[in-house]
Each structure stands twice: as structure tokens, then as C-alpha cells.
Design a protein around this motif. Structure first.
Motif, PDB file in Angstrom:
ATOM      1  N   CYS A 150       1.036  -1.054   0.106  1.00 42.75           N
ATOM      2  CA  CYS A 150       0.030  -0.010   0.156  1.00 42.75           C
ATOM      3  C   CYS A 150       0.957   1.179   0.027  1.00 42.75           C
ATOM      4  O   CYS A 150       1.432   1.443   0.895  1.00 42.75           O
ATOM      5  N   TRP A 151       1.062   1.743  -1.037  1.00 46.41           N
ATOM      6  CA  TRP A 151       2.017   3.025  -1.195  1.00 46.41           C
ATOM      7  C   TRP A 151       1.359   4.266  -0.599  1.00 46.41           C
ATOM      8  O   TRP A 151       0.210   4.387  -0.628  1.00 46.41           O
ATOM      9  N   SER A 152       2.107   5.418  -0.208  1.00 48.22           N
ATOM     10  CA  SER A 152       1.711   6.546   0.048  1.00 48.22           C
ATOM     11  C   SER A 152       2.478   7.703  -0.483  1.00 48.22           C
ATOM     12  O   SER A 152       3.674   7.576  -0.523  1.00 48.22           O
ATOM     13  N   SER A 153       1.785   8.506  -0.704  1.00 52.42           N
ATOM     14  CA  SER A 153       2.499   9.776  -1.396  1.00 52.42           C
ATOM     15  C   SER A 153       1.703  10.852  -1.142  1.00 52.42           C
ATOM     16  O   SER A 153       0.406  11.060  -1.228  1.00 52.42           O
ATOM     17  N   ASP A 154       2.290  12.190  -1.010  1.00 46.04           N
ATOM     18  CA  ASP A 154       1.602  13.324  -1.083  1.00 46.04           C
ATOM     19  C   ASP A 154       0.423  13.516   0.215  1.00 46.04           C
ATOM     20  O   ASP A 154      -0.646  14.061  -0.072  1.00 46.04           O
ATOM     21  N   GLY A 155       0.655  12.691   1.193  1.00 40.95           N
ATOM     22  CA  GLY A 155       0.001  12.697   2.517  1.00 40.95           C
ATOM     23  C   GLY A 155      -1.216  11.795   2.146  1.00 40.95           C
ATOM     24  O   GLY A 155      -1.999  11.703   3.355  1.00 40.95           O
ATOM     25  N   ARG A 156      -1.452  10.883   1.113  1.00 39.43           N
ATOM     26  CA  ARG A 156      -2.531  10.221   1.011  1.00 39.43           C
ATOM     27  C   ARG A 156      -1.889   8.644   0.712  1.00 39.43           C
ATOM     28  O   ARG A 156      -0.851   8.451   0.371  1.00 39.43           O
ATOM     29  N   ALA A 157      -2.811   7.822   1.244  1.00 40.39           N
ATOM     30  CA  ALA A 157      -2.755   6.304   0.799  1.00 40.39           C
ATOM     31  C   ALA A 157      -3.155   6.059  -0.350  1.00 40.39           C
ATOM     32  O   ALA A 157      -4.325   6.483  -0.873  1.00 40.39           O
ATOM     33  N   HIS A 158      -2.691   4.847  -1.015  1.00 41.33           N
ATOM     34  CA  HIS A 158      -3.194   4.280  -2.490  1.00 41.33           C
ATOM     35  C   HIS A 158      -3.451   2.758  -2.098  1.00 41.33           C
ATOM     36  O   HIS A 158      -2.436   1.913  -2.455  1.00 41.33           O
ATOM     37  N   PRO A 159      -4.425   2.345  -1.327  1.00 44.74           N
ATOM     38  CA  PRO A 159      -4.467   1.142  -0.944  1.00 44.74           C
ATOM     39  C   PRO A 159      -5.147   0.054  -2.071  1.00 44.74           C
ATOM     40  O   PRO A 159      -4.849  -1.133  -1.980  1.00 44.74           O
ATOM     41  N   ASP A 160      -5.797   0.622  -3.126  1.00 43.54           N
ATOM     42  CA  ASP A 160      -6.316  -0.219  -3.999  1.00 43.54           C
ATOM     43  C   ASP A 160      -5.467  -1.052  -4.958  1.00 43.54           C
ATOM     44  O   ASP A 160      -4.266  -0.177  -5.090  1.00 43.54           O
ATOM     45  N   LEU A 161      -5.703  -2.290  -5.560  1.00 43.48           N
ATOM     46  CA  LEU A 161      -4.651  -2.810  -6.046  1.00 43.48           C
ATOM     47  C   LEU A 161      -4.469  -2.334  -7.509  1.00 43.48           C
ATOM     48  O   LEU A 161      -3.053  -2.100  -7.953  1.00 43.48           O
ATOM     49  N   PRO A 162      -5.357  -1.504  -7.861  1.00 41.07           N
ATOM     50  CA  PRO A 162      -5.040  -0.922  -9.387  1.00 41.07           C
ATOM     51  C   PRO A 162      -3.825   0.103  -8.980  1.00 41.07           C
ATOM     52  O   PRO A 162      -2.730   0.325  -9.909  1.00 41.07           O
ATOM     53  N   ALA A 163      -3.870   0.952  -8.091  1.00 43.15           N
ATOM     54  CA  ALA A 163      -2.966   1.867  -7.616  1.00 43.15           C
ATOM     55  C   ALA A 163      -1.610   1.339  -7.313  1.00 43.15           C
ATOM     56  O   ALA A 163      -0.598   1.834  -7.715  1.00 43.15           O
ATOM     57  N   ARG A 164      -1.589   0.136  -6.455  1.00 42.64           N
ATOM     58  CA  ARG A 164      -0.568  -0.434  -6.158  1.00 42.64           C
ATOM     59  C   ARG A 164       0.376  -1.000  -7.350  1.00 42.64           C
ATOM     60  O   ARG A 164       1.539  -0.761  -7.433  1.00 42.64           O
ATOM     61  N   HIS A 165      -0.290  -1.629  -8.354  1.00 41.99           N
ATOM     62  CA  HIS A 165       0.383  -1.986  -9.434  1.00 41.99           C
ATOM     63  C   HIS A 165       1.118  -0.851 -10.376  1.00 41.99           C
ATOM     64  O   HIS A 165       2.130  -0.929 -10.911  1.00 41.99           O
ATOM     65  N   TYR A 166       0.164   0.032 -10.374  1.00 38.73           N
ATOM     66  CA  TYR A 166       0.603   1.161 -11.593  1.00 38.73           C
ATOM     67  C   TYR A 166       1.793   1.858 -10.838  1.00 38.73           C
ATOM     68  O   TYR A 166       2.810   2.139 -11.426  1.00 38.73           O
ATOM     69  N   LEU A 167       1.667   2.399  -9.540  1.00 40.57           N
ATOM     70  CA  LEU A 167       2.733   3.153  -8.756  1.00 40.57           C
ATOM     71  C   LEU A 167       3.695   2.346  -8.668  1.00 40.57           C
ATOM     72  O   LEU A 167       5.119   2.766  -8.762  1.00 40.57           O
ATOM     73  N   GLY A 168       3.704   0.955  -8.363  1.00 36.04           N
ATOM     74  CA  GLY A 168       4.987  -0.124  -8.395  1.00 36.04           C
ATOM     75  C   GLY A 168       5.758   0.014  -9.447  1.00 36.04           C
ATOM     76  O   GLY A 168       7.192  -0.035  -9.345  1.00 36.04           O
ATOM     77  N   LEU A 169       5.221  -0.240 -10.580  1.00 32.16           N
ATOM     78  CA  LEU A 169       5.969  -0.033 -11.875  1.00 32.16           C
ATOM     79  C   LEU A 169       6.436   1.370 -12.198  1.00 32.16           C
ATOM     80  O   LEU A 169       7.505   1.438 -12.798  1.00 32.16           O
ATOM     81  N   GLU A 170       5.762   2.429 -11.976  1.00 33.44           N
ATOM     82  CA  GLU A 170       6.248   3.482 -12.140  1.00 33.44           C
ATOM     83  C   GLU A 170       7.593   3.788 -11.224  1.00 33.44           C
ATOM     84  O   GLU A 170       8.630   4.377 -12.093  1.00 33.44           O
ATOM     85  N   ARG A 171       7.672   3.413 -10.159  1.00 35.92           N
ATOM     86  CA  ARG A 171       8.914   3.392  -9.341  1.00 35.92           C
ATOM     87  C   ARG A 171      10.228   2.835  -9.901  1.00 35.92           C
ATOM     88  O   ARG A 171      11.200   3.155 -10.115  1.00 35.92           O
ATOM     89  N   ARG A 172       9.740   1.529 -10.630  1.00 39.36           N
ATOM     90  CA  ARG A 172      10.571   0.725 -11.162  1.00 39.36           C
ATOM     91  C   ARG A 172      11.290   1.116 -12.619  1.00 39.36           C
ATOM     92  O   ARG A 172      12.497   1.317 -12.932  1.00 39.36           O
ATOM     93  N   LEU A 173      10.144   1.846 -13.219  1.00 39.85           N
ATOM     94  CA  LEU A 173      10.827   2.599 -14.611  1.00 39.85           C
ATOM     95  C   LEU A 173      11.139   3.769 -14.314  1.00 39.85           C
ATOM     96  O   LEU A 173      12.010   4.346 -15.541  1.00 39.85           O
ATOM     97  N   GLY A 174      11.166   4.670 -13.256  1.00 41.50           N
ATOM     98  CA  GLY A 174      11.913   5.760 -12.888  1.00 41.50           C
ATOM     99  C   GLY A 174      11.382   7.010 -13.662  1.00 41.50           C
ATOM    100  O   GLY A 174      12.059   8.058 -13.915  1.00 41.50           O
ATOM    101  N   ILE A 175      10.212   7.132 -14.364  1.00 38.64           N
ATOM    102  CA  ILE A 175       9.625   8.218 -14.648  1.00 38.64           C
ATOM    103  C   ILE A 175       8.123   8.382 -14.278  1.00 38.64           C
ATOM    104  O   ILE A 175       7.427   7.524 -14.187  1.00 38.64           O
ATOM    105  N   ARG A 176       8.007   9.595 -14.046  1.00 39.78           N
ATOM    106  CA  ARG A 176       6.598   9.816 -13.675  1.00 39.78           C
ATOM    107  C   ARG A 176       5.645   9.443 -14.900  1.00 39.78           C
ATOM    108  O   ARG A 176       5.483  10.472 -15.816  1.00 39.78           O
ATOM    109  N   LEU A 177       4.549   8.731 -14.770  1.00 38.25           N
ATOM    110  CA  LEU A 177       3.784   8.359 -15.648  1.00 38.25           C
ATOM    111  C   LEU A 177       2.604   9.175 -15.710  1.00 38.25           C
ATOM    112  O   LEU A 177       2.339   9.807 -14.735  1.00 38.25           O
TER     113      LEU A 177
END
Length: 385
Positions: A150-177
Motif C-alpha cells: 500500500c503506497w503513500s504519497s502526497d499525504g494520502r494512501a493508495h490502498p487499492d490494487l490498481p494503484a499499487r500495481h501502477y505506482l509500483g511499476l512507475e517506481r521501477r521504470l523511473g519516470i513520472r507516468l
């Protein structure tokens, strides 16, 4: 025998913003809102992953597991394709597996497949299909629902699985999608002969309700058709109208079965068992309200979009698992959940994976039809927006 007291339940609106400090989260590592789209992240990208994806000429989207896991993982496919477009990497994209046609309806797979794709091949999907199609692939990305935190950014949590998958890959790919919450794609409704037949015989007129009776865990996660019928009776009586209730079952491999039951005082009941998921995506937006077990067809109901671009409110019932993780994150996808489900949400836990209260007596009888009807009526009447 000692009677078990009914579990406390609570309504959770789909558009609710969850503060990062209220739940157990993993910091994303950057304030996402402050990073321009396309800019490098202040985190090192996975160099090998970036190198191999950049050289791919074909992306194979390969799933064959549980429908719910597949639907909630579509945001991970979106992240890969968003990154490729931003990097101007030209690839052929194709989907394989039993839900290939449904996946194509998300609009993610828009490029026609080249006859002879150049470069490497990448496979994105669930573990079973990735292992089956990953031989010789330069990249194999497994979108495992147990993996992303469950990622958190900008003071909010992103608990749903679609957010988890998208943000996890964004971190690995290194560009703000480019995508922002909600990250789950939706399915556009298409003309459908069965839907037109149901309309022509009066099954899609007046107050249309749908209940998802399918479940992968009947003894723990099945609200039962009888409770759904009682729920519809309460709603119809309060609305002083006759309701039509579609009871949606699973097992499409057994073939489509349609059966009308004897009418109740306020409700006409039609059972639909084995209707393919892509046809359900055409049918469900014609309903005024959908209530379902925590299962893939309920997620599908939330992701199905009507011709006018709108979707009816969807309520998932959560007795044991986290009500936030196992939702689409779409604003009209709500939850009614027990205290146990809320504790799983708060601690980002799973009663099975983490062996937290695996033998609890909290089941679907925690949601009395009369009490659940009040939540449904408030949604239908626009009280809860």
C-alpha cells in the motif's frame, strides 16, 4: 452453544481519500504531484528492466487466473504501455488467454500486431501464463496481487490494487507516468443481443437491481441468493415500486442458463448463470444499483461503463478481507465492511496470507438485508454521493 453477536459493519465510499497516517503504508519515495509528467523520478530506475523493455518489439499480455486478480492488474499493463509511449518505443501488443477479448475492451491494446515484430519480446501477466509464454522473452513481469504494498504519497494512501500495481511499476521504470487515481481502466458498453432481448421482454425497465452471487469461496464469502432477494424486497418496498433483480452467477464453462423465478410481492427475479464476462460488461451498466460478493464479477461491474460514460453505484461486501485493497478505486465502487475487514485494511493484512484470524466466525451474515437496504436506498436517492 453460545450465540455469536453480529459483527459491526460500516459503509466506505468509493471516493474517500485515506490519509497516509491512518493505515500501514510504504512511502512511494517522492511527492508524485510535484513531479511533472515525463520527468525522471528522484529514485534510481531499474536499469536492466528499462534496458530490456526499451529493446522490445512485442508485448504479450497473458492472464488466465482469477478474473478479479486480472481486472485489478490491468493498471499494471497500463503502466508498461504508458511508459513505452512516453519513451516513443514502438511495439506490437497482443493479449492471450481466456480473457483476451475482455482485456482488449479496456482500450489499452490499440496497436495492431505486426506480422514480424522486431526486437525482444516482453510478457506481462499472472504467474501461470507468464511461465507458459515467457520462454525466450527478454522481460517477464508477473503482476502478483500479494506483491505490491500500500503506497503513500502526497499525504494520502493508495490502498487499492490498481494503484499499487501502477505506482509500483512507475517506481521501477523511473519516470513520472501520466495516469492519476483512479488507475483502473474501464470497459465501454457495446450493443448486445441478449441485453436487447431482456429489454424487449421488460426485464430492463423500472427499478433494475443486480446481485453478484458468484464467489471463489462459497462457505466464507457468499451472501446467498436468498439474502439478495430479501435485500431487493426491502429496497422495492421502500421505493414503493416493483423491482427487477438479476442474480448473476459464475461458471461460464457450464454454459449460459437463464431462469425466471416465481415473482415475489415487490420483486421479479431472473437468474443468469454462466454469462460470459464480456457480455456482463454490456448488461450491468443498465442497472440502477449492483451489490456483490467480494469477487471478480463485482469488480467487473464497477469497471463497466455505460454508453453515456456513467456507471451505476456498486457495493462490495467484505467480511474478512481488506475492503480497500480488493476494490477498483473507482469513485462509484463502494464497500460495506465488517470491523475485521477494516482492521485488515488498516494494517494492510490478509487473513489467509498472514494467518491473521484465519478461522474467524465473521462471515456474510454480518450484513442483515434490512440494514444493507438503508445504504442502498441512500445511494439510489443520491444521499451518499
Amino acid at each position: 452453544m453460545t450465540a455469536v453477536a453480529p459483527a459491526e459493519t460500516q459503509f466506505h465510499h468509493g471516493s474517500l481519500v485515506i490519509p497516509a497516517g491512518a493505515v500501514h503504508t510504504t512511502p512511494l519515495g517522492y511527492d508524485r504531484d510535484s513531479v511533472p509528467i515525463g520527468a525522471p523520478l528522484p529514485l534510481a530506475a531499474s536499469a536492466e528492466l528499462v534496458h530490456r523493455l526499451s529493446g522490445c518489439g512485442e508485448i504479450v499480455v497473458a492472464f488466465e487466473g482469477k478474473l478479479g486478480d486480472i481486472l485489478l492488474a490491468m493498471s499494471g499493463v497500463r503502466a508498461v504501455l504508458d511508459w513505452l509511449r512516453m519513451r516513443s518505443v514502438r511495439v506490437a501488443v497482443r493479449a492471450v488467454g481466456p480473457y483476451a477479448g475482455l482485456i482488449a475492451r479496456t482500450g489499452l491494446i490499440t496497436q495492431p500486431r505486426a506480422t514480424a515484430p522486431s526486437g525482444w519480446r516482453a510478457v506481462v501477466g499472472d504467474r501461470t501464463r507468464v511461465e507458459a509464454h515467457g520462454s525466450g522473452a527478454a522481460v517477464s513481469l508477473v503482476l502478483d496481487p500479494a506483491a505490491p504494498p500500500c503506497w503513500s504519497s502526497d499525504g494520502r494512501a493508495h490502498p487499492d490494487l490498481p494503484a499499487r500495481h501502477y505506482l509500483g511499476l512507475e517506481r521501477r521504470l523511473g519516470i513520472r507516468l501520466p495516469d492519476t487515481a483512479p488507475f483502473a481502466p474501464t470497459f465501454a458498453t457495446r450493443p448486445n443481443n441478449l441485453v436487447e432481448e431482456l429489454r424487449s421482454v421488460g426485464w430492463l425497465g423500472g427499478l433494475n437491481l443486480a446481485a453478484i452471487t458468484a464467489t471463489s469461496w462459497p462457505e466464507r464469502k457468499d451472501y446467498t441468493a436468498q439474502r439478495y432477494i430479501a435485500l431487493a424486497e426491502h429496497i422495492a418496498e421502500a421505493q414503493q415500486t416493483q423491482a427487477r433483480l438479476l442474480l448473476i452467477g459464475g461458471n461460464p464453462s457450464d454454459g449460459l442458463r437463464i431462469a425466471a423465478e416465481a415473482p415475489r410481492r415487490h420483486v421479479q427475479v431472473l437468474r443468469l448463470d454462466g454469462m460470459p464476462a464480456d457480455q456482463l460488461a454490456d448488461l450491468l451498466p443498465h442497472c440502477h444499483l449492483i451489490v456483490g460478493n467480494d469477487t471478480g464479477l463485482t469488480h467487473l461491474a464497477a469497471m463497466a461503463r455505460g454508453r453515456d460514460g456513467n456507471s451505476p453505484p456498486v457495493i462490495g461486501l467484505y467480511a474478512r478481507h481488506s475492503h480497500s485493497k480488493w476494490r477498483t478505486g473507482l469513485p462509484h465502487h463502494h464497500a460495506v465492511a465488517t470491523d475485521l475487514s477494516d482492521r485488515m485494511h488498516q494494517g494492510d493484512l490478509c487473513p489467509v496470507r498472514d494467518a491473521i484470524a484465519p478461522d474467524t466466525d465473521v462471515h456474510m451474515d454480518a450484513f442483515p438485508p434490512a440494514a444493507l437496504a438503508q445504504v442502498c436506498l441512500e445511494l439510489l436517492n443520491g444521499v451518499r454521493r
